[in-house]
Write a protein that holds these residues in place. Sequence first.
Motif, PDB file in Angstrom:
ATOM      1  N   VAL A  17       2.639  -8.083   1.972  1.00 25.99           N
ATOM      2  CA  VAL A  17       3.547  -7.145   1.304  1.00 25.99           C
ATOM      3  C   VAL A  17       3.632  -7.471  -0.183  1.00 25.99           C
ATOM      4  CG1 VAL A  17       5.968  -6.412   1.124  1.00 25.99           C
ATOM      5  CG2 VAL A  17       4.890  -6.615   3.373  1.00 25.99           C
ATOM      6  N   GLN A  18       3.797  -8.736  -0.510  1.00 27.00           N
ATOM      7  CA  GLN A  18       3.884  -9.140  -1.917  1.00 27.00           C
ATOM      8  C   GLN A  18       2.593  -8.832  -2.667  1.00 27.00           C
ATOM      9  OE1 GLN A  18       5.276 -13.255  -1.150  1.00 27.00           O
ATOM     10  NE2 GLN A  18       6.900 -12.762  -2.620  1.00 27.00           N
ATOM     11  N   ARG A  19       1.460  -9.070  -2.021  1.00 28.00           N
ATOM     12  CA  ARG A  19       0.174  -8.791  -2.673  1.00 28.00           C
ATOM     13  C   ARG A  19       0.041  -7.305  -2.970  1.00 28.00           C
ATOM     14  NH1 ARG A  19      -4.228  -7.110  -0.305  1.00 28.00           N
ATOM     15  NH2 ARG A  19      -3.638  -7.859   1.757  1.00 28.00           N
ATOM     16  N   LEU A  20       0.400  -6.453  -2.018  1.00 28.19           N
ATOM     17  CA  LEU A  20       0.298  -5.009  -2.226  1.00 28.19           C
ATOM     18  C   LEU A  20       1.282  -4.521  -3.289  1.00 28.19           C
ATOM     19  CD1 LEU A  20      -0.139  -3.804   1.465  1.00 28.19           C
ATOM     20  CD2 LEU A  20      -1.886  -3.925  -0.313  1.00 28.19           C
ATOM     21  N   LEU A  21       2.481  -5.074  -3.288  1.00 25.80           N
ATOM     22  CA  LEU A  21       3.466  -4.690  -4.301  1.00 25.80           C
ATOM     23  C   LEU A  21       3.063  -5.175  -5.687  1.00 25.80           C
ATOM     24  CD1 LEU A  21       6.813  -5.432  -2.435  1.00 25.80           C
ATOM     25  CD2 LEU A  21       5.745  -3.209  -2.810  1.00 25.80           C
ATOM     26  N   GLY A  22       2.281  -6.231  -5.756  1.00 27.15           N
ATOM     27  CA  GLY A  22       1.855  -6.800  -7.028  1.00 27.15           C
ATOM     28  C   GLY A  22       0.724  -6.040  -7.696  1.00 27.15           C
ATOM     29  N   ARG A  23       0.105  -5.111  -6.961  1.00 26.61           N
ATOM     30  CA  ARG A  23      -0.962  -4.313  -7.574  1.00 26.61           C
ATOM     31  C   ARG A  23      -0.382  -3.394  -8.638  1.00 26.61           C
ATOM     32  NH1 ARG A  23      -3.626  -1.332  -2.522  1.00 26.61           N
ATOM     33  NH2 ARG A  23      -1.518  -0.500  -2.584  1.00 26.61           N
ATOM     34  N   LYS A  24      -1.206  -3.031  -9.596  1.00 26.76           N
ATOM     35  CA  LYS A  24      -0.768  -2.139 -10.662  1.00 26.76           C
ATOM     36  C   LYS A  24      -0.296  -0.806 -10.091  1.00 26.76           C
ATOM     37  CE  LYS A  24      -2.169  -0.287 -15.112  1.00 26.76           C
ATOM     38  NZ  LYS A  24      -3.232  -0.188 -16.099  1.00 26.76           N
ATOM     39  N   SER A  25      -0.961  -0.333  -9.044  1.00 28.39           N
ATOM     40  CA  SER A  25      -0.596   0.945  -8.432  1.00 28.39           C
ATOM     41  C   SER A  25       0.574   0.810  -7.465  1.00 28.39           C
ATOM     42  CB  SER A  25      -1.802   1.534  -7.691  1.00 28.39           C
ATOM     43  OG  SER A  25      -2.223   0.657  -6.659  1.00 28.39           O
ATOM     44  N   GLY A  26       0.954  -0.416  -7.103  1.00 29.36           N
ATOM     45  CA  GLY A  26       2.041  -0.636  -6.165  1.00 29.36           C
ATOM     46  C   GLY A  26       1.663  -0.185  -4.760  1.00 29.36           C
ATOM     47  N   ALA A  27       2.656   0.122  -3.947  1.00 23.37           N
ATOM     48  CA  ALA A  27       2.412   0.564  -2.582  1.00 23.37           C
ATOM     49  C   ALA A  27       3.601   1.382  -2.101  1.00 23.37           C
ATOM     50  CB  ALA A  27       2.212  -0.634  -1.655  1.00 23.37           C
ATOM     51  N   ASP A  28       3.313   2.355  -1.238  1.00 22.63           N
ATOM     52  CA  ASP A  28       4.399   3.112  -0.632  1.00 22.63           C
ATOM     53  C   ASP A  28       4.694   2.536   0.755  1.00 22.63           C
ATOM     54  OD1 ASP A  28       2.466   4.133   1.119  1.00 22.63           O
ATOM     55  OD2 ASP A  28       2.329   6.055   0.097  1.00 22.63           O
ATOM     56  N   ILE A  29       5.735   3.028   1.376  1.00 25.38           N
ATOM     57  CA  ILE A  29       6.141   2.510   2.688  1.00 25.38           C
ATOM     58  C   ILE A  29       5.010   2.662   3.701  1.00 25.38           C
ATOM     59  CG2 ILE A  29       7.741   2.851   4.629  1.00 25.38           C
ATOM     60  CD1 ILE A  29       9.128   1.520   2.342  1.00 25.38           C
ATOM     61  N   GLY A  30       4.314   3.793   3.674  1.00 27.65           N
ATOM     62  CA  GLY A  30       3.223   4.029   4.622  1.00 27.65           C
ATOM     63  C   GLY A  30       2.102   3.014   4.491  1.00 27.65           C
ATOM     64  N   ALA A  31       1.736   2.672   3.264  1.00 32.16           N
ATOM     65  CA  ALA A  31       0.677   1.680   3.047  1.00 32.16           C
ATOM     66  C   ALA A  31       1.118   0.306   3.531  1.00 32.16           C
ATOM     67  CB  ALA A  31       0.304   1.632   1.563  1.00 32.16           C
ATOM     68  N   LEU A  32       2.382  -0.023   3.303  1.00 29.19           N
ATOM     69  CA  LEU A  32       2.904  -1.311   3.756  1.00 29.19           C
ATOM     70  C   LEU A  32       2.969  -1.355   5.282  1.00 29.19           C
ATOM     71  CD1 LEU A  32       5.701  -1.752   1.076  1.00 29.19           C
ATOM     72  CD2 LEU A  32       3.520  -2.970   1.185  1.00 29.19           C
ATOM     73  N   GLN A  33       3.323  -0.235   5.902  1.00 27.57           N
ATOM     74  CA  GLN A  33       3.343  -0.163   7.361  1.00 27.57           C
ATOM     75  C   GLN A  33       1.942  -0.391   7.928  1.00 27.57           C
ATOM     76  OE1 GLN A  33       5.803   3.734   7.546  1.00 27.57           O
ATOM     77  NE2 GLN A  33       5.798   2.911   9.610  1.00 27.57           N
ATOM     78  N   LYS A  34       0.963   0.277   7.347  1.00 22.02           N
ATOM     79  CA  LYS A  34      -0.410   0.168   7.836  1.00 22.02           C
ATOM     80  C   LYS A  34      -0.943  -1.257   7.688  1.00 22.02           C
ATOM     81  CE  LYS A  34      -4.877   2.416   7.514  1.00 22.02           C
ATOM     82  NZ  LYS A  34      -5.658   3.476   6.872  1.00 22.02           N
TER      83      LYS A  34
END
Length: 80
Positions: A17-34
């Motif tokens: 979760v932290q890695r995905l949130l740290g991307r420049k594009s961030g992440a939405d709930i669906g991407a974090l769920q997947k």
Amino acid sequence: MTTSSQTKPRETKIATVQRLLGRKSGADIGALQKATGWQAHSVRAALSGLRKAGCQIEKHPSPKEGGPPVYRLVRDTAQA
């Protein structure tokens, strides 16, 4: 007889979760769920837990019209 395995330790789900949130594009709930296999309420609880642990998470409107909001970790420019 000793056997040594050279496998990397698996990344924890909260680290994912932290890695995905740290991307420049961030992440939405669906991407974090997947990425984690969690339900939406569990992802939101993880975001809340990260905030309580001191992480600053921003919520941005979706880049797509009518899409879900995107979450990003705030980079502290003073420490960079």
